[in-house]
Design a protein around this motif. Structure first.
Motif, PDB file in Angstrom:
ATOM      1  N   GLY A  40       0.740  -1.320  -0.603  1.00  0.00           N
ATOM      2  CA  GLY A  40       0.705   0.030   0.170  1.00  0.00           C
ATOM      3  C   GLY A  40       0.507   1.684   0.436  1.00  0.00           C
ATOM      4  N   ARG A  41       1.329   1.286   1.333  1.00  0.00           N
ATOM      5  CA  ARG A  41       2.973   2.261   0.321  1.00  0.00           C
ATOM      6  C   ARG A  41       3.790   2.033  -1.133  1.00  0.00           C
ATOM      7  N   SER A  42       4.334   1.584  -1.297  1.00  0.00           N
ATOM      8  CA  SER A  42       4.366   1.306  -2.391  1.00  0.00           C
ATOM      9  C   SER A  42       3.643   1.542  -3.070  1.00  0.00           C
ATOM     10  N   LYS A  43       2.241   2.164  -3.909  1.00  0.00           N
ATOM     11  CA  LYS A  43       1.440   2.196  -4.751  1.00  0.00           C
ATOM     12  C   LYS A  43       1.253   3.617  -4.292  1.00  0.00           C
ATOM     13  N   GLY A  44       1.658   4.082  -2.468  1.00  0.00           N
ATOM     14  CA  GLY A  44       1.028   5.622  -2.739  1.00  0.00           C
ATOM     15  C   GLY A  44       0.187   6.036  -2.095  1.00  0.00           C
ATOM     16  N   ILE A  45      -1.167   4.667  -2.067  1.00  0.00           N
ATOM     17  CA  ILE A  45      -2.407   4.659  -0.937  1.00  0.00           C
ATOM     18  C   ILE A  45      -1.874   4.718   0.341  1.00  0.00           C
ATOM     19  N   LEU A  46      -1.427   3.885   1.195  1.00  0.00           N
ATOM     20  CA  LEU A  46      -1.395   4.517   2.497  1.00  0.00           C
ATOM     21  C   LEU A  46      -0.086   5.770   2.751  1.00  0.00           C
ATOM     22  N   GLN A  49      -0.188  10.702   6.715  1.00  0.00           N
ATOM     23  CA  GLN A  49      -1.011  11.687   6.162  1.00  0.00           C
ATOM     24  C   GLN A  49      -2.339  10.432   6.835  1.00  0.00           C
ATOM     25  N   ASN A  50      -2.416   9.312   6.053  1.00  0.00           N
ATOM     26  CA  ASN A  50      -3.517   9.104   6.150  1.00  0.00           C
ATOM     27  C   ASN A  50      -3.388   7.284   7.115  1.00  0.00           C
ATOM     28  N   MET A  51      -2.652   7.081   7.420  1.00  0.00           N
ATOM     29  CA  MET A  51      -2.917   5.619   8.203  1.00  0.00           C
ATOM     30  C   MET A  51      -1.857   5.786   8.527  1.00  0.00           C
ATOM     31  N   THR A  52      -1.384   5.527   9.884  1.00  0.00           N
ATOM     32  CA  THR A  52       1.001   5.435  10.211  1.00  0.00           C
ATOM     33  C   THR A  52       0.367   3.567  10.632  1.00  0.00           C
ATOM     34  N   LYS A  53       1.132   2.843  10.334  1.00  0.00           N
ATOM     35  CA  LYS A  53       1.640   1.882  10.164  1.00  0.00           C
ATOM     36  C   LYS A  53       0.794   0.953  12.010  1.00  0.00           C
ATOM     37  N   TYR A  89      -6.622  -0.671   0.466  1.00  0.00           N
ATOM     38  CA  TYR A  89      -6.230  -0.322   1.562  1.00  0.00           C
ATOM     39  C   TYR A  89      -6.250   0.111   2.824  1.00  0.00           C
ATOM     40  N   GLU A  90      -8.144   0.154   2.494  1.00  0.00           N
ATOM     41  CA  GLU A  90      -8.768   0.501   3.869  1.00  0.00           C
ATOM     42  C   GLU A  90      -9.079   2.478   4.032  1.00  0.00           C
ATOM     43  N   VAL A  91      -8.854   2.969   2.293  1.00  0.00           N
ATOM     44  CA  VAL A  91      -8.042   4.036   2.248  1.00  0.00           C
ATOM     45  C   VAL A  91      -9.471   5.234   2.046  1.00  0.00           C
TER      46      VAL A  91
END
Length: 114
Positions: A40-46, A49-53, A89-91
């Motif tokens: 999700g981070r590598s795709k730029g979705i997570l 700002q929108n969700m910490t680990k 990713y729940e965003v």
């Protein structure tokens, strides 16, 4: 007396095996959360700002993974990675044309551009 010792030994062995299996499942689940978070981070979705680990792991543990387990009983080929990716990713999805909306305590709405 030998029967009781045997029964106790069997119970202890089964109990230890159950603990080991539970531990392996928990480790596997944590790894799935970790992998999903990294994708999700590598795709730029997570993002930070929108969700910490920690928030992501907590959400997965409390809500997403139990839903996935239920879903996977009817859709056995679905992986957790596929399941959470399908839900972004729940965003919440945001479009470039989305504008923030401000709502007052009295219920009046206004756009950010107003």
């Amino acid at each position: 007396m030998k029967i009781n010792k045997l029964a106790v030994s069997v119970c202890i062995a089964v109990s230890c095996l159950t603990c080991s299996v539970t531990s392996v499942k928990a480790d596997t689940t944590q790894n799935e959360f970790e992998q999903a978070y990294e994708v999700g981070r590598s795709k730029g979705i997570l993002t930070d700002q929108n969700m910490t680990k920690d928030e992501f792991f907590s959400l997965c543990k409390d809500s997403v993974f139990p839903s996935y387990v239920e879903y996977s009983t009817n859709h056995p080929g679905t992986t957790f990675a596929d399941y959470i990716a399908e839900d972004n990713y729940e965003v919440p999805l945001q479009k470039a044309t989305d504008e923030p909306e401000t709502v007052s305590a009295t219920g009046d709405k206004s756009n950010a551009s107003s």
